[in-house]
Design a protein around this motif. Structure first.
Motif, mmCIF file in Angstrom:
data_model
loop_
_atom_site.group_PDB
_atom_site.id
_atom_site.type_symbol
_atom_site.label_atom_id
_atom_site.label_comp_id
_atom_site.label_asym_id
_atom_site.label_seq_id
_atom_site.Cartn_x
_atom_site.Cartn_y
_atom_site.Cartn_z
ATOM 1 N N UNK A 284 74.757 88.188 112.464
ATOM 2 C CA UNK A 284 74.170 86.938 112.924
ATOM 3 C C UNK A 284 74.747 85.726 112.208
ATOM 4 N N UNK A 285 75.178 85.917 110.956
ATOM 5 C CA UNK A 285 75.882 84.834 110.278
ATOM 6 C C UNK A 285 77.192 84.513 110.967
ATOM 7 N N UNK A 286 77.902 85.568 111.377
ATOM 8 C CA UNK A 286 79.161 85.379 112.109
ATOM 9 C C UNK A 286 78.905 84.748 113.478
ATOM 10 N N UNK A 287 77.880 85.236 114.185
ATOM 11 C CA UNK A 287 77.598 84.705 115.527
ATOM 12 C C UNK A 287 77.201 83.234 115.460
ATOM 13 N N UNK A 288 76.415 82.853 114.452
ATOM 14 C CA UNK A 288 76.057 81.443 114.287
ATOM 15 C C UNK A 288 77.292 80.603 114.028
ATOM 16 N N UNK A 289 78.220 81.132 113.246
ATOM 17 C CA UNK A 289 79.472 80.424 112.963
ATOM 18 C C UNK A 289 80.285 80.205 114.230
ATOM 19 N N UNK A 290 80.226 81.170 115.138
ATOM 20 C CA UNK A 290 80.954 81.064 116.411
ATOM 21 C C UNK A 290 80.249 80.114 117.370
ATOM 22 N N UNK A 291 78.944 80.304 117.525
ATOM 23 C CA UNK A 291 78.223 79.626 118.600
ATOM 24 C C UNK A 291 78.025 78.141 118.356
ATOM 25 N N UNK A 292 77.942 77.713 117.073
ATOM 26 C CA UNK A 292 77.729 76.282 116.831
ATOM 27 C C UNK A 292 78.972 75.463 117.134
ATOM 28 N N UNK A 293 80.121 76.105 117.253
ATOM 29 C CA UNK A 293 81.332 75.371 117.610
ATOM 30 C C UNK A 293 81.477 75.311 119.123
ATOM 31 N N UNK A 294 80.438 74.777 119.774
ATOM 32 C CA UNK A 294 80.329 74.382 121.182
ATOM 33 C C UNK A 294 79.851 75.465 122.132
ATOM 34 N N UNK A 295 79.517 76.669 121.680
ATOM 35 C CA UNK A 295 79.082 77.713 122.617
ATOM 36 C C UNK A 295 77.630 77.530 123.034
ATOM 37 N N UNK A 296 76.722 77.341 122.060
ATOM 38 C CA UNK A 296 75.345 77.020 122.401
ATOM 39 C C UNK A 296 74.389 78.176 122.567
ATOM 40 N N UNK A 297 74.830 79.427 122.416
ATOM 41 C CA UNK A 297 73.897 80.539 122.430
ATOM 42 C C UNK A 297 73.129 80.556 121.104
ATOM 43 N N UNK A 298 71.899 81.018 121.143
ATOM 44 C CA UNK A 298 71.051 80.990 119.959
ATOM 45 C C UNK A 298 70.587 82.398 119.605
ATOM 46 N N UNK A 299 71.054 82.929 118.467
ATOM 47 C CA UNK A 299 70.623 84.243 118.013
ATOM 48 C C UNK A 299 69.570 84.142 116.913
ATOM 49 N N UNK A 300 69.495 82.974 116.259
ATOM 50 C CA UNK A 300 68.413 82.672 115.318
ATOM 51 C C UNK A 300 67.836 81.319 115.703
ATOM 52 N N UNK A 301 66.553 81.132 115.451
ATOM 53 C CA UNK A 301 65.873 79.898 115.853
ATOM 54 C C UNK A 301 66.404 78.719 115.053
ATOM 55 N N UNK A 302 67.038 77.776 115.758
ATOM 56 C CA UNK A 302 67.653 76.627 115.094
ATOM 57 C C UNK A 302 66.628 75.709 114.428
ATOM 58 N N UNK A 303 65.407 75.722 114.918
ATOM 59 C CA UNK A 303 64.366 74.861 114.355
ATOM 60 C C UNK A 303 63.993 75.274 112.943
ATOM 61 N N UNK A 304 64.221 76.549 112.599
ATOM 62 C CA UNK A 304 63.805 77.052 111.290
ATOM 63 C C UNK A 304 64.968 77.226 110.317
ATOM 64 N N UNK A 305 66.132 76.700 110.663
ATOM 65 C CA UNK A 305 67.244 76.717 109.715
ATOM 66 C C UNK A 305 66.902 75.856 108.504
ATOM 67 N N UNK A 306 67.451 76.196 107.355
ATOM 68 C CA UNK A 306 67.297 75.342 106.186
ATOM 69 C C UNK A 306 68.032 74.022 106.429
ATOM 70 N N UNK A 307 67.731 73.028 105.608
ATOM 71 C CA UNK A 307 68.433 71.749 105.751
ATOM 72 C C UNK A 307 69.943 71.942 105.578
ATOM 73 N N UNK A 308 70.312 72.810 104.641
ATOM 74 C CA UNK A 308 71.733 73.103 104.458
ATOM 75 C C UNK A 308 72.332 73.793 105.659
ATOM 76 N N UNK A 309 71.571 74.703 106.265
ATOM 77 C CA UNK A 309 72.046 75.391 107.460
ATOM 78 C C UNK A 309 72.243 74.447 108.625
ATOM 79 N N UNK A 310 71.319 73.490 108.778
ATOM 80 C CA UNK A 310 71.471 72.494 109.850
ATOM 81 C C UNK A 310 72.673 71.594 109.591
ATOM 82 N N UNK A 311 72.866 71.212 108.322
ATOM 83 C CA UNK A 311 74.003 70.342 107.986
ATOM 84 C C UNK A 311 75.324 71.048 108.278
ATOM 85 N N UNK A 312 75.426 72.327 107.903
ATOM 86 C CA UNK A 312 76.647 73.093 108.178
ATOM 87 C C UNK A 312 76.849 73.244 109.681
ATOM 88 N N UNK A 313 75.768 73.479 110.403
ATOM 89 C CA UNK A 313 75.864 73.616 111.863
ATOM 90 C C UNK A 313 76.400 72.339 112.490
#
Length: 459
Positions: free
Chosen positions: A280-309
């Motif tokens: 899921x870490x790999x999939x998030x890395x792929x999907x945030x670069x314009x794909x848009x599929x969600x495997x983990x709830x984006x609302x509950x990402x840490x502030x650092x996770x949102x910033x990296x996204x």
């Protein structure tokens, strides 16, 4: 008298301005969005048989055509089979470009491709000239169909034992097209509306297949055509080398970053097993670069996770691809420029080649425009909707970079914010620079004089 009138008519015909290729592309995208809006407004497009109304229809049509994925309704819950087919067609047209569809008709009819058509093809594929554009367009058609068909077949065979033929075929085809075109639309809401791929975040076949399709679609048509044709690294163009290096770096760096930032987060990766966390870490890395599929709830990402996204969203995919963002090579040129200036060099070079100063300035301009628009959009969204600044910025960046992920709920945005998102999705897909050059700088004025230089304090 008749002769004079005829001459005036001919003069009027001669003086009629012709649209540039960039203007044609921008207007055709508007035309596709308008057609999609009309079709999605029909009662037959909605599952309950009642028209969804104008704003949801234009929002969804824009999101699908601009391969973004932001939605005000869950795709399966709101749209009927007809509506889903319309969305799928909009995604394909928006992802591959209307010229790809038009060129298919031209090739099937064995018509000659004129200079005008070649110019539009080159512009649609982000090429700097028309050399080899017809050959590349054939590669785009054949390669895209083969890649999407292969991905669809893998997904169909995987879904078949659990969901039966009808559902397996629907899901396989829809998600293969959506993933390759970096759209992020899904129709698995029958399991859990709005959950996207969270219902399959334990399934490596689904996530890895979607990841492969997203990466291939985001590399760019020119890159994978050259990889297949040339084979050897040393013979690749500098651009292809930069794209491949940057893509691998972002995928690995993003995976490590998300795993570190979300490893113990109880709402994202925390409860997962070690293989699931890595997947899921790999999939998030792929999907945030314009794909848009969600495997983990984006609302509950840490502030650092949102910033990296958001950082990865802004970078996006590569030029001439189905992806958005300011593009991988654009960011890499900026990084190389910063390193060069820090070392006191006046030129930027890579792989024993010098990057022209004009292209460095283009990279700086595009990045600056997108970043400024992203923050401006966040301010407007935060001021008009019940979301915080981080979530407003997340929404703004997601729309501009045509990603389609949301951390605050797109449906909860105000009317003003939704209209802004529509504009940003269109702007992000057609291109800030393309719109500027096509409409604002069509007749660029010559610099007849220059003022004297002045020295300023910088830094």
């Amino acid at each position: 008298m008749f002769l004079r009138k005829k001459q005036q008519q001919n003069a009027m015909v001669i003086k009629r301005p012709k649209l540039s290729s960039t203007q044609i592309i921008a207007l055709m995208f508007l035309g596709i969005i308008a057609l999609g809006t009309v079709l999605l407004s029909l009662p037959v497009a909605s599952r309950n048989g009642v028209s969804c109304g104008f704003l949801p229809a234009v929002f969804t049509a824009t999101s699908a055509t601009c391969v973004t994925g932001l939605v005000v309704f869950d795709t399966w819950t709101q749209w009927s089979g007809f509506g889903q087919i319309v969305i799928l067609c909009l995604i394909e047209l928006g992802g591959l470009g209307f010229m790809t569809a038009a060129s298919l008709v031209i090739f099937l009819l064995r018509k000659k491709v004129g200079v005008r058509q070649r110019m539009v093809m080159a512009q649609a594929l982000n090429l700097s000239d028309m050399d080899g554009v017809v050959r590349l367009q054939k590669w785009v058609l054949a390669g895209s169909l083969i890649i999407q068909a292969t991905g669809a077949l893998i997904l169909i065979l995987h879904f078949l034992p659990s969901y039966g033929w009808e559902t397996a075929v629907k899901w396989g085809v829809f998600h293969a097209v959506s993933a390759f075109c970096n759209a992020g639309f899904d129709i698995v809401g029958v399991i859990q509306p709005g959950a996207s791929m969270m219902v399959f975040n334990h399934d490596p076949v689904v996530l890895l297949t979607l990841s492969a399709l997203v990466v291939l679609g985001g590399l760019g048509f020119f890159v994978w055509e050259e990889v297949v044709r040339v084979h050897r690294w040393k013979d690749f163009s500098v651009y292809t080398k930069l794209v491949l290096v940057m893509t691998v770096t972002l995928l690995l760096g993003g995976t490590v970053g998300f795993c570190l930032l979300e490893w113990n987060n109880p709402d994202t990766l925390g409860p997962m097993s070690l293989p699931q966390k890595l997947l899921n870490g790999f999939f998030q890395s792929v999907t945030v670069r314009t794909a848009g599929f969600m495997a983990v709830d984006q609302a509950f990402l840490t502030e650092g996770g949102k910033a990296l996204s958001m950082a990865l969203m802004l970078i996006g995919g590569s030029s001439g691809s189905t992806a958005g963002g300011v593009k991988t090579v654009t960011i890499l040129v900026l990084v190389l420029f910063i390193f060069a200036r820090a070392r006191g060099r006046s030129t930027v070079s890579v792989f024993k080649r010098t990057i022209p100063a004009s292209q460095v300035m283009d990279a700086m301009t595009i990045t600056a425009i997108v970043v400024v628009l992203a923050f401006l959009g966040a301010i407007i969204i935060t001021a008009t909707s019940p979301v915080g600044f981080t979530d407003g910025l997340y929404e703004s960046v997601s729309a501009l970079a045509t990603v389609g992920l949301s951390s605050g709920g797109t449906a909860n945005l105000s009317l003003v914010a939704k209209i802004l998102i529509i504009i940003y999705m269109y702007f992000g897909r057609v291109g800030v620079l393309t719109l500027s050059l096509g409409f604002l700088m069509g007749n660029k004025a010559e610099e007849r004089f220059r003022y004297a230089n002045t020295n300023l304090l910088i830094g």
